[in-house]
Design an enzyme around this catalytic site. Structure first.
Site, PDB file in Angstrom:
ATOM      1  N   HIS A   1      -6.242  -4.015   0.624  1.00 27.91           N
ATOM      2  CA  HIS A   1      -6.439  -3.448   1.949  1.00 27.91           C
ATOM      3  C   HIS A   1      -5.581  -4.169   2.973  1.00 27.91           C
ATOM      4  O   HIS A   1      -5.434  -5.373   2.949  1.00 27.91           O
ATOM      5  CB  HIS A   1      -7.908  -3.446   2.365  1.00 27.91           C
ATOM      6  CG  HIS A   1      -8.572  -4.788   2.357  1.00 27.91           C
ATOM      7  ND1 HIS A   1      -8.967  -5.425   1.196  1.00 27.91           N
ATOM      8  CD2 HIS A   1      -8.915  -5.617   3.370  1.00 27.91           C
ATOM      9  CE1 HIS A   1      -9.534  -6.574   1.495  1.00 27.91           C
ATOM     10  NE2 HIS A   1      -9.502  -6.724   2.808  1.00 27.91           N
ATOM     11  N   LEU A   2      -5.001  -3.358   3.836  1.00 33.50           N
ATOM     12  CA  LEU A   2      -4.145  -3.824   4.915  1.00 33.50           C
ATOM     13  C   LEU A   2      -4.976  -3.822   6.190  1.00 33.50           C
ATOM     14  O   LEU A   2      -5.550  -2.801   6.565  1.00 33.50           O
ATOM     15  CB  LEU A   2      -2.943  -2.884   5.058  1.00 33.50           C
ATOM     16  CG  LEU A   2      -1.934  -3.177   6.161  1.00 33.50           C
ATOM     17  CD1 LEU A   2      -1.221  -4.503   5.911  1.00 33.50           C
ATOM     18  CD2 LEU A   2      -0.912  -2.035   6.245  1.00 33.50           C
TER      19      LEU A   2
END
Length: 128
Positions: free
Chosen positions: A95-96
């Site tokens: 996840h960014l």
């Protein structure tokens, strides 16, 4: 499901999606550490940044584009945000983070929370 797999459960429900494409989704962080805190996740099962290789470059570009898109649709300015990954992720699923630099949140409770975004533990997307 343990708390570490919570992101996987969250992205399975389209009602949580702010933006989606064929390969990724944007959701609001359930425990935001700033006024604006979003997560961009691939639909593919990639556990963390440590499973990435050169073949994932188009995916990373898509995640980055979606990060910019969520900032735009929220009517905010890109200069007020940090976009990046944690060097030591605690949640399963790549996840960014897309997080505003104000760090105003009742969920920002510990030094660890602060450090995860304001030390080398946070890997800015553009530095990769």
């Amino acid at each position: 499901m343990s708390w570490q797999t919570g992101l996987i459960k969250t992205i399975l429900d389209p009602s949580n999606w702010i933006i989606s494409t064929d390969v990724a989704v944007v959701i609001a962080d359930k425990f935001p550490k700033a006024r604006h805190h979003y997560l961009v996740l691939p639909k593919a099962d990639i556990a963390s940044i440590f499973q990435l290789n050169k073949t994932h470059l188009p995916l990373l570009e898509e995640l980055h584009l979606l990060a910019h898109n969520v900032i735009e649709i929220r009517g905010e300015k890109i200069d007020n945000f940090q976009i990046g990954f944690h060097a030591e992720p605690s949640m399963q699923r790549l996840h960014l983070h897309v997080i505003s630099k104000d760090f105003v949140s009742s969920c920002l409770k510990t030094k660890k929370h602060w450090n995860s975004f304001n030390t080398p533990l946070f890997l800015p997307y553009d530095s990769q």
